[in-house]
Design a protein around this motif. Structure first.
Motif, PDB file in Angstrom:
ATOM      1  N   THR A 142       0.971  -1.145   0.090  1.00  0.00           N
ATOM      2  CA  THR A 142      -0.089  -0.125   0.055  1.00  0.00           C
ATOM      3  C   THR A 142       0.886   1.126   0.037  1.00  0.00           C
ATOM      4  O   THR A 142       0.658   2.235  -0.650  1.00  0.00           O
ATOM      5  CB  THR A 142      -0.825   0.050   1.174  1.00  0.00           C
ATOM      6  OG1 THR A 142      -1.810  -1.281   1.125  1.00  0.00           O
ATOM      7  CG2 THR A 142      -1.839   1.226   1.179  1.00  0.00           C
ATOM      8  N   SER A 195       2.518   1.953  -3.477  1.00  0.00           N
ATOM      9  CA  SER A 195       1.414   2.063  -4.419  1.00  0.00           C
ATOM     10  C   SER A 195       1.151   3.548  -4.721  1.00  0.00           C
ATOM     11  O   SER A 195       0.510   3.994  -5.714  1.00  0.00           O
ATOM     12  CB  SER A 195       0.152   1.537  -3.995  1.00  0.00           C
ATOM     13  OG  SER A 195      -0.539   2.043  -2.819  1.00  0.00           O
ATOM     14  N   ASP A 196       1.728   4.444  -3.830  1.00  0.00           N
ATOM     15  CA  ASP A 196       1.443   5.962  -3.882  1.00  0.00           C
ATOM     16  C   ASP A 196       2.676   6.691  -4.223  1.00  0.00           C
ATOM     17  O   ASP A 196       2.782   7.585  -4.028  1.00  0.00           O
ATOM     18  CB  ASP A 196       0.826   6.287  -2.436  1.00  0.00           C
ATOM     19  CG  ASP A 196       0.481   7.641  -2.671  1.00  0.00           C
ATOM     20  OD1 ASP A 196      -0.012   8.340  -3.539  1.00  0.00           O
ATOM     21  OD2 ASP A 196       0.668   8.689  -1.572  1.00  0.00           O
ATOM     22  N   HIS A 220      -7.621   7.443  -3.856  1.00  0.00           N
ATOM     23  CA  HIS A 220      -6.733   6.152  -4.131  1.00  0.00           C
ATOM     24  C   HIS A 220      -7.414   5.068  -3.818  1.00  0.00           C
ATOM     25  O   HIS A 220      -8.044   4.748  -2.925  1.00  0.00           O
ATOM     26  CB  HIS A 220      -5.538   6.219  -3.041  1.00  0.00           C
ATOM     27  CG  HIS A 220      -4.215   5.532  -3.344  1.00  0.00           C
ATOM     28  ND1 HIS A 220      -3.347   5.902  -4.321  1.00  0.00           N
ATOM     29  CD2 HIS A 220      -3.814   4.222  -2.921  1.00  0.00           C
ATOM     30  CE1 HIS A 220      -2.617   4.623  -4.382  1.00  0.00           C
ATOM     31  NE2 HIS A 220      -2.689   3.842  -3.506  1.00  0.00           N
ATOM     32  N   LEU A 239      -7.086   0.570  -4.466  1.00  0.00           N
ATOM     33  CA  LEU A 239      -6.192  -0.320  -4.759  1.00  0.00           C
ATOM     34  C   LEU A 239      -7.021  -1.716  -4.471  1.00  0.00           C
ATOM     35  O   LEU A 239      -7.686  -2.088  -3.628  1.00  0.00           O
ATOM     36  CB  LEU A 239      -4.967  -0.238  -3.572  1.00  0.00           C
ATOM     37  CG  LEU A 239      -3.927  -1.258  -3.228  1.00  0.00           C
ATOM     38  CD1 LEU A 239      -2.874  -1.247  -4.610  1.00  0.00           C
ATOM     39  CD2 LEU A 239      -3.124  -0.885  -2.120  1.00  0.00           C
ATOM     40  N   PHE A 299       6.555  -1.186 -10.466  1.00  0.00           N
ATOM     41  CA  PHE A 299       5.372  -0.161 -10.349  1.00  0.00           C
ATOM     42  C   PHE A 299       5.313   0.566 -11.784  1.00  0.00           C
ATOM     43  O   PHE A 299       6.228   1.206 -12.025  1.00  0.00           O
ATOM     44  CB  PHE A 299       5.668   0.815  -9.149  1.00  0.00           C
ATOM     45  CG  PHE A 299       4.322   1.480  -8.969  1.00  0.00           C
ATOM     46  CD1 PHE A 299       2.913   0.898  -9.044  1.00  0.00           C
ATOM     47  CD2 PHE A 299       4.141   2.875  -8.512  1.00  0.00           C
ATOM     48  CE1 PHE A 299       1.881   1.508  -8.478  1.00  0.00           C
ATOM     49  CE2 PHE A 299       3.027   3.309  -8.094  1.00  0.00           C
ATOM     50  CZ  PHE A 299       1.818   2.941  -8.128  1.00  0.00           C
ATOM     51  N   THR A 350      -0.188  -1.104 -12.257  1.00  0.00           N
ATOM     52  CA  THR A 350       0.019  -2.248 -11.947  1.00  0.00           C
ATOM     53  C   THR A 350       1.424  -2.262 -10.906  1.00  0.00           C
ATOM     54  O   THR A 350       2.273  -1.752 -11.379  1.00  0.00           O
ATOM     55  CB  THR A 350      -0.328  -3.399 -12.939  1.00  0.00           C
ATOM     56  OG1 THR A 350       1.069  -3.038 -13.914  1.00  0.00           O
ATOM     57  CG2 THR A 350      -1.389  -3.174 -13.622  1.00  0.00           C
ATOM     58  N   LEU A 351       1.372  -3.491 -10.176  1.00  0.00           N
ATOM     59  CA  LEU A 351       2.750  -3.720  -9.326  1.00  0.00           C
ATOM     60  C   LEU A 351       2.746  -5.055  -9.585  1.00  0.00           C
ATOM     61  O   LEU A 351       1.960  -5.889  -9.226  1.00  0.00           O
ATOM     62  CB  LEU A 351       2.508  -3.242  -7.978  1.00  0.00           C
ATOM     63  CG  LEU A 351       3.699  -3.354  -7.197  1.00  0.00           C
ATOM     64  CD1 LEU A 351       3.722  -2.223  -6.256  1.00  0.00           C
ATOM     65  CD2 LEU A 351       3.871  -4.655  -6.573  1.00  0.00           C
ATOM     66  N   THR A 380      -3.537  -3.579  -8.444  1.00  0.00           N
ATOM     67  CA  THR A 380      -3.779  -2.808  -9.489  1.00  0.00           C
ATOM     68  C   THR A 380      -3.982  -1.573  -8.679  1.00  0.00           C
ATOM     69  O   THR A 380      -4.838  -1.735  -7.649  1.00  0.00           O
ATOM     70  CB  THR A 380      -4.945  -3.143 -10.264  1.00  0.00           C
ATOM     71  OG1 THR A 380      -4.529  -4.320 -11.229  1.00  0.00           O
ATOM     72  CG2 THR A 380      -5.341  -2.139 -11.491  1.00  0.00           C
ATOM     73  N   VAL A 381      -3.701  -0.418  -9.233  1.00  0.00           N
ATOM     74  CA  VAL A 381      -3.935   0.780  -8.395  1.00  0.00           C
ATOM     75  C   VAL A 381      -4.564   1.907  -9.424  1.00  0.00           C
ATOM     76  O   VAL A 381      -4.336   1.972 -10.361  1.00  0.00           O
ATOM     77  CB  VAL A 381      -2.740   1.425  -7.924  1.00  0.00           C
ATOM     78  CG1 VAL A 381      -1.734   1.798  -8.774  1.00  0.00           C
ATOM     79  CG2 VAL A 381      -2.959   2.803  -6.910  1.00  0.00           C
TER      80      VAL A 381
END
Length: 287
Positions: free
Chosen positions: A201, A204-205, A230, A232, A246, A263-264, A274-275
């Motif tokens: 998490t 993801s930012d 945001h 996720l 990322f 995506t990560l 996925t974000v």
């Protein structure tokens, strides 16, 4: 898997893990300490991925461990301070046999700075599909050996090391609105699935605003950029202490708001999450 200085890397990761801890004050009330930035790094607004990770850990502490986090949806409401306590209030929305839902409001100085709704799912068997890793992402070990770590003022005393995918770094001149980089922690994490989800998490930012800004063709114009919301989705449990790619694309801009979706993937190509994030982008005047 650590970087060139294993002892220093392990110390940075240990500090990072302590930073992501939350303290229980009551059954549904927690607090998280945001330690002052290390020497050489100025105070700034609290990093959004950090407060989101704190909220996830607080929510998870009220959930049956058999239910794992699978999706998070949050709104950034006010800038947070990076050297003050954050109070986390958990609301138990639903406890079901398959799914559990929690809402967490993060507060500083009596005001809400972030709200998060998280859903947790009991493991179920099912068919699996995923988005393949980008073919142009390269091999992280080879890239790291060839070009070395990407340097950035944000990385002072960081527990992460990072290498940009050639052509899609934060100062790339490529026209595509894309930001792609490999990152990994400088040391291993404990075997705690909630901690690994919290680290994912956090990661993801890291690069969405840059991808959105790239969609305007102004990667080098920082102007004013701020995350608005945001979302996720954690598709499958993975470890967060190996190489992570990322890969984010800016998908739309309008009304000073831009949307990034990414995506990560892990180093072995597993699609972990996925974000999607909307950001406020106010650029300065063209030079």
């Amino acid at each position: 898997m650590a970087g060139s200085d294993d002892a220093e890397g392990a110390e940075r990761v240990e500090r990072f893990v302590r930073m992501l801890e939350v303290e229980r004050l009551d059954s549904d009330l927690f607090r998280a300490w945001n330690p002052p930035p290390p020497a050489g790094q100025q105070h700034s607004a609290l990093f959004g991925g950090q407060v989101a990770a704190h909220c996830l850990r607080a929510a998870a502490a009220t959930v049956n461990p058999a239910h794992r986090p699978h999706s998070l949806h949050g709104y950034f409401l006010r800038p947070g301070k990076d050297d003050a306590w954050t109070i986390l209030r958990v609301d138990r929305i639903r406890d079901g046999r398959s799914f559990t839902t929690r809402t967490v409001v993060a507060q500083q100085d009596g005001e809400a700075i972030f709200s998060l709704t998280a859903s947790f799912h009991r493991d179920e068997a099912g068919e699996e599909t995923s988005t393949p890793i980008a073919t142009d992402a390269g091999d992280p070990e080879a890239l790291f050996a060839e070009v070395g770590p990407t340097e950035n003022p944000w990385d002072v005393a960081s527990p992460f090391e990072r290498v940009e995918v050639p052509g899609f770094g934060w100062l790339s001149e490529r026209p595509e609105p894309r930001r792609a980089f490999w990152t990994r922690l400088r040391g291993p994490l404990p075997d705690d699935p909630v901690l690994h989800a919290a680290v994912l998490t956090f990661v993801s930012d890291m690069g969405v605003v840059g991808a959105v800004r790239a969609g305007l063709g102004r990667r080098d114009d920082h102007g004013m950029g701020a995350s608005l919301d945001h979302a996720l989705w954690l598709h499958r449990p993975v470890r967060a202490d190996g190489w992570l790619l990322f890969d984010v694309w800016g998908r739309a801009n309008g009304g000073s708001r831009g949307l990034g979706i990414g995506t990560l993937h892990t180093g072995d190509g597993t699609h972990a999450l996925t974000v999607a994030q909307e950001a406020l982008i106010r650029l300065g005047r063209p030079t």
